[in-house]
Enzyme design. Structure first.
Site, PDB file in Angstrom:
ATOM      1  N   LYS A 185       0.692  -1.048   0.103  1.00 33.98           N
ATOM      2  CA  LYS A 185      -0.012  -0.042   0.056  1.00 33.98           C
ATOM      3  C   LYS A 185       0.876   1.297   0.122  1.00 33.98           C
ATOM      4  O   LYS A 185       1.990   1.185  -0.009  1.00 33.98           O
ATOM      5  CB  LYS A 185      -0.833   0.059   1.166  1.00 33.98           C
ATOM      6  N   ASN A 186       0.277   2.514  -0.057  1.00 28.79           N
ATOM      7  CA  ASN A 186       1.006   3.675  -0.157  1.00 28.79           C
ATOM      8  C   ASN A 186       1.687   4.026   1.082  1.00 28.79           C
ATOM      9  O   ASN A 186       2.710   4.357   1.216  1.00 28.79           O
ATOM     10  CB  ASN A 186       0.231   4.979  -0.200  1.00 28.79           C
TER      11      ASN A 186
END
Length: 381
Positions: A185-186
């Site tokens: 994920k970010n």
């Protein structure tokens, strides 16, 4: 000269992670709900406007908590897209519920809100929109349907940290929301997630369920003189070192998002010609959605052999991937769920979707190479 490998994903480090982990270690607080966990909770609540945020050891755990909070029983039905990760369905199947798969929209690949009402039966308990690629579902319509039929809304915002819908943070709009901090994920903590409790009536129970079904959190706040078993729960807390790692990321969340958006915009501009030529379709982001550049994907033109494109990219040391095998056509989906209506968009687009390398550290030169090789591969295909 050998080609530089362009990986699909590389976890990003801000540089403060190990220092904060050391602070947690020397603070002699390694179990859950220590100082770093509390910092993360406050940040998430301030950033999203949620009534309560609770770190979990994964987004899967957060989703499983939502099923317990909603008192999902065997035979209950939950409406969700088939084009999602298995955790979205598993969380409810574990409680004996039936996932009812509905098709996605062709523009965003999000749950098609126009098809939801046809899937509602007397057994329906919840709608679970999944914000694919960090782009929001049409939440106003979904909430209106839920209110009309007395249903709960659980946002699977695993990919949606720092994304908004009409100015509202994803995960904070429904009754409950779930974030992921998995390394893909970010904003990351290796493994990790968070539950957003937006309905104040569920906040205390969420704490109890997260703490093995006990009121331990109330005990540590001095609200009760001892903690005891209150209801069904489990151990959903992450350790304090995970929270320390996450805190280093949350401090830089806006900067991380801005840098990813710049990479996303670069891909988007570079691929416009291939779209005009009809070789692919670029992502579509509705005007009322601010996305977080979680991924950049393309939809290949009908008739293009995706595997041949992937192999050509790999031959040039570029690692791209496809995404989900739709749940409704998976063995588990066939066993535990049911389909409502046609799945034409899900079936068609899942076979044509291709995700490009996307991570901080990717250079414009890398992106030019990806786009160039992709263009050549599509010309051959």
């Amino acid at each position: 000269m050998s080609k530089e490998t362009i990986f699909f994903n590389r976890p990003y480090m801000t540089g403060k992670e190990l220092d904060y982990i050391a602070q947690a270690k020397f603070g002699n607080m390694l179990a859950g709900d220590g100082p770093f966990t509390k910092r993360c909770h406050r940040w998430l609540e301030a950033q999203t406007g949620s009534n309560k945020a609770l770190l979990t050891h994964s987004c899967t755990a957060a989703l499983e908590m939502t099923a317990l909070l909603l008192d999902i029983q065997p035979g209950d039905e939950v409406i969700l897209p088939s084009y999602t990760f298995v955790s979205t369905a598993n969380a409810f199947v574990l409680r004996g519920a039936v996932p009812v798969f509905v098709d996605v929209r062709p523009d965003t690949l999000n749950l098609d809100e126009r098809l939801i009402e046809a899937a509602i039966t007397p057994r329906t308990k919840a709608i679970v929109p999944v914000h694919y690629a960090g782009v929001a579902c049409e939440m106003d319509e979904i909430l209106a349907i839920a209110r009309k039929h007395g249903l709960a809304v659980v946002e699977d915002a695993a990919q949606g940290v720092m994304s908004t819908y009409k100015g509202r943070a994803l995960g904070s709009i429904g009754d409950l929301g779930a974030f992921s901090f998995h390394e893909t994920k970010n904003v990351i903590s290796g493994e990790g997630g968070a539950l957003l409790v937006n309905d104040p009536a569920l906040a205390l129970r969420a704490e109890i369920i997260r703490e093995k079904g006990t009121d331990r959190s109330r005990f540590f706040r001095g609200e009760v003189d001892k903690y005891t078993w209150q209801e069904v729960g489990s151990s959903f807390l992450p350790g304090e070192m995970t929270a320390a790692f996450l805190w280093a990321q949350l401090e830089e969340a806006q900067a991380i998002t801005n840098r990813r958006l710049a990479l996303w915009d670069n891909y988007h501009a570079a691929l416009a010609t291939l779209e005009r030529q009809g070789a692919l379709r670029r992502p579509i982001v509705p005007e009322n959605c601010q996305h977080n550049a979680h991924m950049y994907y393309v939809i290949l033109a009908p008739g293009v052999e995706r595997q041949a494109v992937l192999e050509e990219l790999k031959r040039h040391a570029i690692y791209a991937v496809f995404h989900y095998v739709p749940l409704h056509s998976s063995p588990g989906g066939l066993r535990y769920g049911r389909v409502q209506g046609s799945m034409e968009v899900t079936d068609g687009y899942s076979e044509r979707l291709l995700r490009l390398p996307m991570w901080l550290g990717l250079t414009h030169e890398h992106q030019e190479q990806v786009v160039g090789v992709l263009g050549d591969a599509l010309a051959k295909a």
